[in-house]
Structures are given as C-alpha cells and as structure tokens.
Design an enzyme around this catalytic site. Structure first.
Site, PDB file in Angstrom:
ATOM      1  N   LYS A  88       0.685  -1.232  -0.102  1.00 59.09           N
ATOM      2  CA  LYS A  88      -0.028   0.053   0.145  1.00 59.09           C
ATOM      3  C   LYS A  88       0.773   1.123   0.127  1.00 59.09           C
ATOM      4  O   LYS A  88       0.587   2.490  -0.287  1.00 59.09           O
ATOM      5  CB  LYS A  88      -0.973  -0.169   1.175  1.00 59.09           C
ATOM      6  CG  LYS A  88      -1.904  -1.216   1.342  1.00 59.09           C
ATOM      7  CD  LYS A  88      -2.977  -0.862   0.035  1.00 59.09           C
ATOM      8  CE  LYS A  88      -3.967  -1.993   0.267  1.00 59.09           C
ATOM      9  NZ  LYS A  88      -5.036  -1.646  -1.059  1.00 59.09           N
ATOM     10  N   GLU A 110      -9.840   5.525   3.173  1.00 61.93           N
ATOM     11  CA  GLU A 110     -10.750   4.433   3.840  1.00 61.93           C
ATOM     12  C   GLU A 110      -9.798   3.335   4.118  1.00 61.93           C
ATOM     13  O   GLU A 110      -8.477   3.144   3.659  1.00 61.93           O
ATOM     14  CB  GLU A 110     -11.784   4.143   2.831  1.00 61.93           C
ATOM     15  CG  GLU A 110     -11.399   3.152   1.876  1.00 61.93           C
ATOM     16  CD  GLU A 110     -10.154   3.491   0.796  1.00 61.93           C
ATOM     17  OE1 GLU A 110      -9.396   2.473   0.448  1.00 61.93           O
ATOM     18  OE2 GLU A 110     -10.223   4.651   0.558  1.00 61.93           O
ATOM     19  N   SER A 376       1.700  -9.732  -0.867  1.00 64.97           N
ATOM     20  CA  SER A 376       1.270  -8.346  -0.920  1.00 64.97           C
ATOM     21  C   SER A 376       1.397  -7.683   0.727  1.00 64.97           C
ATOM     22  O   SER A 376       1.375  -6.622   0.716  1.00 64.97           O
ATOM     23  CB  SER A 376      -0.047  -8.125  -1.093  1.00 64.97           C
ATOM     24  OG  SER A 376      -1.077  -9.083  -0.424  1.00 64.97           O
TER      25      SER A 376
END
Length: 394
Positions: A88, A110, A376
C-alpha cells in the site's frame, strides 16, 4: 493504453459521481497527467520509494515451498518487506506527493485491514499533512493493532457504524467527507476502484511491483514466468503485478475470497459470483441481490472484505486475459500455515488465499514451470484473528 479518455476499460470504469465531485476529479486528473511526466515529481517519487519505503523488494525463490508442492519453481515478490508491511505504501507516497503539489492540506482515506490506513497515515506524517482515516467498526475490532499504529502516526481514526461496518461502508463515508471538504482535501483511495482517474492512477503507482518482477525473474531464470498469482479484493497488488506483463503470454490468476463458501452467499468474490453494476463511482462486477442492491461481503481477511472489484480486473475477466478463482476462509488459514512452516514467513491473510491456491496450481503446472506470487503483506496485523480461528492458546 488502458483506460480510454473517459476512464473506461472496455465497458467498465467511468465516473459515476455527484456533480459536486466532477470538478475535483477533473482537477485531480489534470494534475496527475501533468506530474506523471514531470521529471522532478518522478525523481522525488523514486527517491522516497527507495530510501524511505525500501524498494526494490526482493524476488525470493521459495525452495522449500516449491519442494512441498511439486515440480514448479515458486517465487515470492516480497512486498511484505516494505515500510508499513504491505504494498500500500507505493500508492500512498505517490498520492500524498500529488496532494502536496495540488496544495491540499488535509488527507482522508478508507481502510479495511488497516494497511492502507497505516500507509496513508505514514505518508501524511512524513509530509506534514492532517490525516483522517475512515474504518468500519467491525474492522476496528479485528484490526486493533493497525488502529493503534494509525493513531501513533498522528492520524484520526473515524469509526463507521453503518451497514456491514466494514470496508464498503468506510469507503462511502470517505466519499461523503470528500464531497463536503473537496477544496482543502485529497482523498487517497487505496485500491484500483472508484471513479476515473483513480483506477488508472493507483495502478500506475503500483506497477513498480510488476516492473521489478520482470527484471528480477529475467536475471534469475533468463525468461518470463509461466504464471503470475495474486489475491484480489479491490485488486491493486494484482494489477500492479499483472499490468507490465499484459502484452506477454504469461498467465494471470487472481484469487478472491470465498468466505465461508461461494454457495453460502457469505463471501467476497464478485468476479466469481457477481454481476455488472455501479459502486463507489465506477462500473464493475459487484455482489448484488435480484433488485440490484449491493450485498454484504464476508471474508476472514478484512482487506478482501469488499463487494466490488476494480474495473480493470472486470475487463480482464470479460476478455479472458486473467483467470479468477476463489479460496475460502479455512483454506486461507491453511495457506498461512503452509508458508509459515515451509519458509519461516508469516503472510497476511489476504495473500494467504493465493498461497493456498498454489497447491492446486503447482500440481497442474508441472515440472520446471515458473510461478510468481505477490506476497502483498505480512501477517502481524492478523495474528489475533489467526489465534482465535486456529484455537491457539498462549
């Protein structure tokens, strides 16, 4: 190059938003298109990705996992080793640098699993911006560690008590905030969803995953892989891995969350069981009832607990470029244990879905096939969920 000028990937994508947001999206698209070609911006982005976030990440040959599962060679793209523990941060650094260039002083986001919230709070702290993060009350309970991390980074975590109290509802609240405060605020959307230009922009901040992978696998093996595998919620880590290989013959496999089971209806697999509809500003596959109302999604993984998916993934499915499969909660837990016990790596529950699917793929792929899986994120944030699910007593 995808998408077209109106933000469509085939029939998917677009801008389905209130009129009050159209000027903000136009401003965002204008600045992004200018800055993506600006040498100073690109230099700054590369600097912070390397020296702050920790890129490039390794492409790791998982020897014991490969031996356990069959004859295929399995490589892991180690996004779990980045600052904040997941992919991210690639996107949040890019978007916060964009916000600074736009003169925005306030950041909103969010989050579901909390990783995007932590990454946004991290980037906002680094560049001195106010940060508010919307998070469903249910996710706050199951991701308490990441809530603490966000608060320690100076962000305000705003609980959302409506609907399913998860990622869908947090996204809705963030959009409402943006409508109200659009002049001073940039919305750092966390995945390849939402209205144009977000799916394109987030993808372009994440394609560093696939670009690095291509160079690294050519150096390690002298050829491209046979398969790329990644978990898919909104889908940013998967698109980041897939897109640089789009014009090759490499096969793409996205792994959704089957929740309790696809037949139960309690899942998060819109590509496997959804229909075309509109959610959060774009057209894609969605989980809907017969009246077109968006269903509540379910997954043991907060990061995959979303009833929609990015429009580019919807397009890949429609044209047959990618295959999408689904793995349930119990299988994801087995995937978590599999990687932990063979390689000494604790994965997040999101990529644990994809790790479990390797068991089937490695058998079918056969001898000397090369598989690259996007790891990830790491599993620190999920240990309480895993402890309860596996009945572990300390």
């Amino acid at each position: 190059m995808l998408p077209n000028k109106k933000g469509y990937f085939g029939e998917f994508g677009g801008k389905y938003v209130p009129e009050t947001l159209m000027s903000a999206l136009a401003e965002l698209e204008h600045f992004y298109n200018f800055l993506r070609a600006d040498r100073k911006f690109i230099k700054n982005l590369r600097f912070y990705l390397k020296n702050y976030a920790g890129r490039p990440t390794p492409l790791y040959f998982a020897e014991r996992l490969s031996q356990r599962l069959g004859k295929a060679k399995i490589y892991l793209k180690r996004e779990d080793l980045l600052l904040t523990g997941a992919h991210k941060i690639n996107n949040t650094i890019g978007q916060v640098l964009l916000a600074v260039a736009m003169g925005k002083k306030r950041i909103i986001a969010e989050t579901g699993a909390g990783q995007h919230g932590v990454a946004t709070a991290t980037a906002a702290a680094k560049f001195g911006l106010e940060c508010n993060v919307y998070m469903g009350d249910e996710d706050i309970k199951r991701q308490a560690l990441n809530v603490l991390r966000m608060k320690l980074l100076g962000a305000k975590v705003i609980p959302v008590h409506s609907g399913s109290k998860t990622l869908k509802d947090a996204t809705s609240e963030a959009i409402r905030d943006w409508v109200t405060n659009v002049r001073t605020t940039h919305y750092v959307l966390g995945s390849v969803v939402g209205p144009h230009p977000y799916p394109m922009m987030v993808r372009n901040f994440q394609i560093i995953i696939g670009r690095e992978t291509k160079k690294q696998i050519l150096k390690a093996e002298g050829r491209l892989p046979d398969y790329l595998v990644a978990c898919v919620g909104g889908g940013s880590n998967a698109i980041g891995l897939f897109y640089p290989f789009l014009q090759t013959k490499v096969k793409f496999i996205g792994v959704e969350a089957a929740g309790r089971s696809l037949s139960s209806g309690l899942h998060s697999a819109p590509l496997a069981r959804g229909r075309t509809g509109v959610l959060h500003g774009s057209k894609s596959y969605l989980l809907q009832d017969k009246n077109g109302q968006v269903k509540i999604a379910h997954s043991i993984s907060a990061g995959l607990d979303y009833p929609g998916v990015g429009p580019e993934h919807s397009y890949y499915k429609a044209i047959g470029r990618a295959k999408y499969v689904a793995v349930n909660d119990q299988q994801a837990l087995k995937g978590f244990k599999l990687l932990s016990e063979t390689e000494g790596i604790l994965p997040a529950l999101e990529p644990s879905h994809a790790i479990y699917y390797l068991k089937e793929l490695a058998k079918r792929a056969g001898r000397n096939k090369i598989i690259v899986l996007c790891l990830s994120g790491r599993g620190d944030k999920d240990l309480d969920i895993i402890k309860k699910a596996l009945g572990i007593k300390l």
